[in-house]
Design an enzyme around this catalytic site. Structure first.
Site, PDB file in Angstrom:
ATOM      1  N   ASP A 142       0.843  -1.199   0.000  1.00 21.61           N
ATOM      2  CA  ASP A 142       0.000   0.000   0.000  1.00 21.61           C
ATOM      3  C   ASP A 142       0.874   1.243   0.000  1.00 21.61           C
ATOM      4  O   ASP A 142       2.070   1.189   0.307  1.00 21.61           O
ATOM      5  CB  ASP A 142      -0.918  -0.006   1.225  1.00 21.61           C
ATOM      6  CG  ASP A 142      -2.127   0.900   1.068  1.00 21.61           C
ATOM      7  OD1 ASP A 142      -2.283   1.528   0.003  1.00 21.61           O
ATOM      8  OD2 ASP A 142      -2.924   0.973   2.025  1.00 21.61           O
ATOM      9  N   LYS A 143       0.238   2.353  -0.309  1.00 15.81           N
ATOM     10  CA  LYS A 143       0.917   3.648  -0.374  1.00 15.81           C
ATOM     11  C   LYS A 143       0.023   4.696   0.274  1.00 15.81           C
ATOM     12  O   LYS A 143      -1.208   4.620   0.193  1.00 15.81           O
ATOM     13  CB  LYS A 143       1.200   3.987  -1.839  1.00 15.81           C
ATOM     14  CG  LYS A 143       1.478   5.451  -2.140  1.00 15.81           C
ATOM     15  CD  LYS A 143       0.262   6.118  -2.779  1.00 15.81           C
ATOM     16  CE  LYS A 143       0.544   7.570  -3.107  1.00 15.81           C
ATOM     17  NZ  LYS A 143      -0.724   8.277  -3.479  1.00 15.81           N
ATOM     18  N   HIS A 144       0.635   5.679   0.918  1.00 18.39           N
ATOM     19  CA  HIS A 144      -0.112   6.799   1.482  1.00 18.39           C
ATOM     20  C   HIS A 144       0.573   8.103   1.102  1.00 18.39           C
ATOM     21  O   HIS A 144       1.805   8.208   1.144  1.00 18.39           O
ATOM     22  CB  HIS A 144      -0.197   6.714   3.007  1.00 18.39           C
ATOM     23  CG  HIS A 144      -0.874   7.904   3.620  1.00 18.39           C
ATOM     24  ND1 HIS A 144      -2.245   8.049   3.632  1.00 18.39           N
ATOM     25  CD2 HIS A 144      -0.370   9.023   4.194  1.00 18.39           C
ATOM     26  CE1 HIS A 144      -2.549   9.201   4.206  1.00 18.39           C
ATOM     27  NE2 HIS A 144      -1.431   9.810   4.559  1.00 18.39           N
ATOM     28  N   SER A 145      -0.220   9.091   0.736  1.00 22.29           N
ATOM     29  CA  SER A 145       0.298  10.438   0.473  1.00 22.29           C
ATOM     30  C   SER A 145      -0.252  11.389   1.520  1.00 22.29           C
ATOM     31  O   SER A 145      -1.421  11.281   1.916  1.00 22.29           O
ATOM     32  CB  SER A 145      -0.123  10.904  -0.923  1.00 22.29           C
ATOM     33  OG  SER A 145       0.145  12.287  -1.092  1.00 22.29           O
ATOM     34  N   THR A 152      -8.552  10.868  -3.331  1.00 27.39           N
ATOM     35  CA  THR A 152      -8.536   9.800  -4.329  1.00 27.39           C
ATOM     36  C   THR A 152      -9.934   9.231  -4.569  1.00 27.39           C
ATOM     37  O   THR A 152     -10.303   8.919  -5.704  1.00 27.39           O
ATOM     38  CB  THR A 152      -7.581   8.685  -3.879  1.00 27.39           C
ATOM     39  OG1 THR A 152      -6.266   9.224  -3.769  1.00 27.39           O
ATOM     40  CG2 THR A 152      -7.554   7.539  -4.879  1.00 27.39           C
ATOM     41  N   ARG A 155      -9.481  17.495  16.949  1.00 30.56           N
ATOM     42  CA  ARG A 155      -8.256  18.249  16.662  1.00 30.56           C
ATOM     43  C   ARG A 155      -8.536  19.410  15.717  1.00 30.56           C
ATOM     44  O   ARG A 155      -7.962  20.490  15.840  1.00 30.56           O
ATOM     45  CB  ARG A 155      -7.208  17.325  16.035  1.00 30.56           C
ATOM     46  CG  ARG A 155      -6.574  16.346  17.003  1.00 30.56           C
ATOM     47  CD  ARG A 155      -5.813  15.276  16.262  1.00 30.56           C
ATOM     48  NE  ARG A 155      -4.778  15.846  15.410  1.00 30.56           N
ATOM     49  CZ  ARG A 155      -4.326  15.290  14.294  1.00 30.56           C
ATOM     50  NH1 ARG A 155      -4.829  14.136  13.876  1.00 30.56           N
ATOM     51  NH2 ARG A 155      -3.380  15.873  13.609  1.00 30.56           N
ATOM     52  N   SER A 206      -2.465   9.310  13.491  1.00 30.95           N
ATOM     53  CA  SER A 206      -3.658   9.401  12.652  1.00 30.95           C
ATOM     54  C   SER A 206      -3.449   8.683  11.326  1.00 30.95           C
ATOM     55  O   SER A 206      -4.273   7.853  10.904  1.00 30.95           O
ATOM     56  CB  SER A 206      -4.013  10.869  12.410  1.00 30.95           C
ATOM     57  OG  SER A 206      -5.128  10.986  11.559  1.00 30.95           O
ATOM     58  N   LYS A 238      -4.879   4.165  10.538  1.00 30.08           N
ATOM     59  CA  LYS A 238      -5.757   3.719   9.448  1.00 30.08           C
ATOM     60  C   LYS A 238      -5.020   2.785   8.483  1.00 30.08           C
ATOM     61  O   LYS A 238      -5.563   1.769   8.051  1.00 30.08           O
ATOM     62  CB  LYS A 238      -6.307   4.929   8.697  1.00 30.08           C
ATOM     63  CG  LYS A 238      -7.201   5.836   9.542  1.00 30.08           C
ATOM     64  CD  LYS A 238      -7.857   6.908   8.728  1.00 30.08           C
ATOM     65  CE  LYS A 238      -6.901   7.996   8.275  1.00 30.08           C
ATOM     66  NZ  LYS A 238      -6.479   8.895   9.343  1.00 30.08           N
ATOM     67  N   LYS A 239      -3.793   3.144   8.126  1.00 23.36           N
ATOM     68  CA  LYS A 239      -3.055   2.322   7.174  1.00 23.36           C
ATOM     69  C   LYS A 239      -2.688   0.952   7.758  1.00 23.36           C
ATOM     70  O   LYS A 239      -2.784  -0.067   7.082  1.00 23.36           O
ATOM     71  CB  LYS A 239      -1.787   3.062   6.716  1.00 23.36           C
ATOM     72  CG  LYS A 239      -2.049   4.112   5.653  1.00 23.36           C
ATOM     73  CD  LYS A 239      -2.598   3.469   4.391  1.00 23.36           C
ATOM     74  CE  LYS A 239      -2.986   4.471   3.344  1.00 23.36           C
ATOM     75  NZ  LYS A 239      -3.583   3.849   2.145  1.00 23.36           N
TER      76      LYS A 239
END
Length: 434
Positions: free
Chosen positions: A79-82, A119, A167, A182, A186-187
């Site tokens: 997986d990838k996160h930005s 996305t 927050r 945070s 989730k990831k």
């Protein structure tokens, strides 16, 4: 345990232990912790420093506040996160390319908020596409296609959902500890074998300085690796849009031009960099360069396009999307060019201002409940250092109404400065961590 005691501990610059943080995260998820206590907790963390151990413990506590997904797939789950930027539609390109290279990519993504796009909003610009599935259906799609891009269910890291909302209204968003927990809660709830984190820096990013971005990248990698997920981060530039278009349908169109061999550029370069790291970390290739080469090959030879088409069909979209993609994307009511008023070079761009111009057109959200118009945005954007002559289009506005287009033109003109050759055109990739 007692929320007040945990908050008092933080106020005295002491780090709660893992058991206390687990209790507090569960209290966020089930309502045992009040909004006032959650706000005090966030402020106490923001004003202090949890350190690596405390940051990791909070991440796992928030992950475990809800469901943690388990997979029965034939390949490594990657997986990838930005961290968010403008014109950042890399996920739509990277997920099918990774699937074509042997990865299993159940990509859980988000929606746009603030000046950055989401996305899920981009994918849902395609007629019929759905992004909400059970884990059983998600597993089926990934087993058949190799990739899927979906939203998180309410049971994924519910502690984070609650704390993030608090927050946002208590001026505690900008905390390295809270940002790390945070993102990763989730990831990591999706249980990837390998994860790459794309940390943006520049005028169009949330992190405006290289020092901030590098610190966040290092914190993310350290916490994810400590949780047992093979992780790396890339710090990439966001001083200008990544794609030459901003807006949901317009960014999908850019991806389709790449997948069908009509265009390359920074999107391919960044997808290769991120994908190369993931393929190497998951053991599908021997090194990062070999992985990058495989990603580019999958894009150029049509295998990524084939996977993308299958993913769209599996998620409810048109069966022939890749072949006839223009038919299935919405069109705006108004299209107008913004002509340059002088000769020169694109010397500077305010990425955040460009993103907010698209939001004002209706292409993003100012609050979470806003309805997005997928057809609006900007296209034909030039890049830093490009030569421009008077009368040449700086960008093309896609709007629902003429008055909105006029306001967008004024905003774009303020965001793009024409002048002498810029002192430095930043590299797309600044550094890799891990």
């Amino acid at each position: 345990m007692d929320a007040r005691a945990i908050i008092a501990k933080l106020r005295h610059r002491q780090v709660p232990d893992a058991a206390e943080l687990r209790w507090f995260a569960q209290g966020l998820a089930d309502g045992t912790v009040t909004d006032a206590q959650a706000g005090a907790f966030a402020m106490a963390v923001c004003m202090g420093d949890l350190g690596e151990a405390g940051r990791g413990a909070l991440t796992l506590a928030m992950r475990d506040s809800g469901d943690v997904l388990r997979w029965t797939l034939d390949g490594p789950v990657i997986d990838k996160h930005s961290t968010g930027g403008i014109g950042d539609c890399v996920s739509l390109l990277l997920a099918p390319a990774l699937a074509a290279c042997g990865g299993c990519v159940p990509m859980i993504s988000g929606r746009g908020l603030g000046h950055t796009g989401g996305t899920l909003d981009k994918l849902e610009a395609i007629a019929g596409v759905s992004t909400g599935f059970s884990q059983e259906r998600l597993t089926e799609i990934v087993s058949q296609v190799g990739c899927a891009i979906v939203g998180a269910t309410a049971r994924i890291a519910p502690a984070d959902k609650r704390l993030y909302a608090i927050r946002d209204v208590t001026a505690t968003v900008e905390s390295l500890d809270l940002i790390t927990a945070s993102i990763l809660s989730k990831k990591l709830a999706a249980s990837p074998d390998a994860l790459v984190l794309d940390v943006k820096v520049g005028s169009g990013a949330f992190m405006k300085t290289r020092q901030e971005a590098s610190a966040l990248a290092a914190a993310l990698v350290t916490a994810a690796n400590a949780a047992g997920c093979k992780s790396s981060a890339i710090v990439s530039d966001m001083n200008q849009p990544l794609a030459p278009a901003l807006g949901n349908a317009l960014e999908v169109a850019e991806i389709m031009k790449i997948l069908t061999g009509q265009r390359e550029g920074p999107l391919v370069q960044l997808a290769a960099a991120l994908g190369g790291v993931l393929l190497a970390r998951s053991g599908l290739v021997d090194d990062v360069q070999a992985g990058a080469d495989r990603v580019v090959a999958a894009i150029r030879d049509g295998r990524a396009a084939e996977r993308f088409g299958k993913m769209i069909a599996a998620q409810g979209g048109p069966l022939a999307f890749v072949e006839h993609w223009q038919r299935f994307l919405p069109e705006p009511n108004v299209i107008r060019e913004i002509a340059a008023r002088e000769d020169g070079y694109i010397a500077e761009m305010d990425g955040e201002a460009l993103g907010l111009a698209v939001v004002a057109l209706g292409g993003g959200r100012q609050v979470e409940s806003d309805v997005v118009d997928p057809a609006v945005g900007l296209s034909g954007l030039l890049r830093l250092g490009e030569r421009v002559t008077r009368g040449q289009p700086l960008a093309v506005i896609h709007a629902a109404r003429e008055d909105a287009a006029q306001r967008a033109e004024a905003a774009v003109r303020k965001a793009i400065r024409i002048g002498a050759w810029p002192e430095a055109v930043p590299d797309l990739i600044h550094e890799r961590i891990g």
